[in-house]
Scaffold this active site. Structure first.
Site, PDB file in Angstrom:
ATOM      1  N   SER A  76       0.828  -1.204   0.000  1.00 13.99           N
ATOM      2  CA  SER A  76       0.000   0.000   0.000  1.00 13.99           C
ATOM      3  C   SER A  76       0.867   1.260   0.000  1.00 13.99           C
ATOM      4  O   SER A  76       1.700   1.452  -0.888  1.00 13.99           O
ATOM      5  CB  SER A  76      -0.955  -0.044   1.196  1.00 13.99           C
ATOM      6  OG  SER A  76      -1.969   0.938   1.080  1.00 13.99           O
ATOM      7  N   GLU A 167     -10.120  -4.004  -5.990  1.00 15.29           N
ATOM      8  CA  GLU A 167      -9.721  -2.888  -5.123  1.00 15.29           C
ATOM      9  C   GLU A 167      -9.581  -1.620  -5.951  1.00 15.29           C
ATOM     10  O   GLU A 167      -9.205  -1.650  -7.120  1.00 15.29           O
ATOM     11  CB  GLU A 167      -8.424  -3.193  -4.392  1.00 15.29           C
ATOM     12  CG  GLU A 167      -7.193  -3.414  -5.263  1.00 15.29           C
ATOM     13  CD  GLU A 167      -5.923  -3.447  -4.424  1.00 15.29           C
ATOM     14  OE1 GLU A 167      -5.675  -2.476  -3.684  1.00 15.29           O
ATOM     15  OE2 GLU A 167      -5.187  -4.450  -4.499  1.00 15.29           O
ATOM     16  N   HIS A 197      -7.472  -5.367  -1.244  1.00 14.95           N
ATOM     17  CA  HIS A 197      -6.256  -4.626  -0.945  1.00 14.95           C
ATOM     18  C   HIS A 197      -5.366  -5.375   0.043  1.00 14.95           C
ATOM     19  O   HIS A 197      -5.801  -5.735   1.136  1.00 14.95           O
ATOM     20  CB  HIS A 197      -6.640  -3.260  -0.371  1.00 14.95           C
ATOM     21  CG  HIS A 197      -5.506  -2.316  -0.212  1.00 14.95           C
ATOM     22  ND1 HIS A 197      -4.739  -1.883  -1.276  1.00 14.95           N
ATOM     23  CD2 HIS A 197      -4.993  -1.687   0.891  1.00 14.95           C
ATOM     24  CE1 HIS A 197      -3.821  -1.042  -0.838  1.00 14.95           C
ATOM     25  NE2 HIS A 197      -3.937  -0.917   0.466  1.00 14.95           N
TER      26      HIS A 197
END
Length: 226
Positions: A76, A167, A197
């Site tokens: 991320s 996502e 995610h």
């Protein structure tokens, strides 16, 4: 060594929250993992987190570990930090790591990707509004100018990108792969159907997560052996 930059929107999480995921990938690669607790927003804005990852990399080299024995990894926001760190190392003339592992990397803080709309009804965790808030906390009013996708990516180390198909940040991965490929960077992109995610973190529950981690470990081991 795998140097892991944890996710959390630049504002949350720590080495404790991500040690399980990082250690699973490290075990699969048969190497050690290091998870620095970099400074978090909003108390510490850009470039604090980036500076800390670069410093951690330098500390590993100072311990006598050669750059070709290091993989930079992140999920991320941490994935975005990894690419930004590699760009900073290139700028400083520091030896590049053997590769980059990027899990659902957040690389466009302006959140312009098509998947923000196309996947909005399928993403069980992320919303564009929350990401916009995190981007502003990290980058201030300059967050729209922090997009890695607009940067010169030539000369970066090989990359392995994994993203979930369900996502809103999926397009960050696909566009990043396109830009890296255009810059001549060797890369592997995997889009995992129906996954969300950083699905790899759910390895205790999902077979797909465990399979993905094994692939990450195999890739890391192969690049560290070169």
């Amino acid at each position: 060594v795998i140097l892991w930059a944890h996710g959390g929107g630049f504002a949350m999480c720590s080495s404790r929250s991500h040690k399980g995921l990082a250690s699973q990938v490290a075990v699969a690669a048969k190497v050690a993992a290091i998870l620095p607790d970099y400074r978090l927003a909003p108390e510490h804005r850009h470039p604090a987190a980036l500076e800390d990852i670069v410093l951690a990399y330098g500390a590993i080299l100072a311990e006598g570990v050669h750059a070709n024995r290091v993989i930079l990894a992140g999920d991320s926001a941490g994935g975005g930090l990894v690419v930004a760190a590699a760009m900073k190392l290139k700028e400083q003339g520091v030896a590049m790591p053997a590769g980059m592992i990027l899990l659902s990397p957040w690389v466009d803080l302006a959140n312009r990707g098509w998947s923000h709309t196309a996947k909005a009804q399928r993403d069980p965790f992320l919303t564009t509004s929350v990401l916009n808030t995190r981007a502003k906390q990290y980058g201030g009013e300059a967050n729209a100018n922090l997009s890695i996708l607009d940067a010169d990516l030539r000369g970066l180390p090989p990359a392995f990108i994994q993203t979930g198909e369900a996502e809103i940040l999926m397009s960050d991965s696909t566009v990043l792969a396109e830009r890296l490929g255009a810059a001549g960077v060797p890369l592997t992109l995997e889009i995992w159907p129906e996954m969300f995610h950083v699905f790899q973190a759910r390895y205790p529950m999902l077979a797909q997560s465990r399979q993905a981690i094994q692939r990450l470990g195999q890739w890391a081991a192969a690049h560290l052996a070169q």
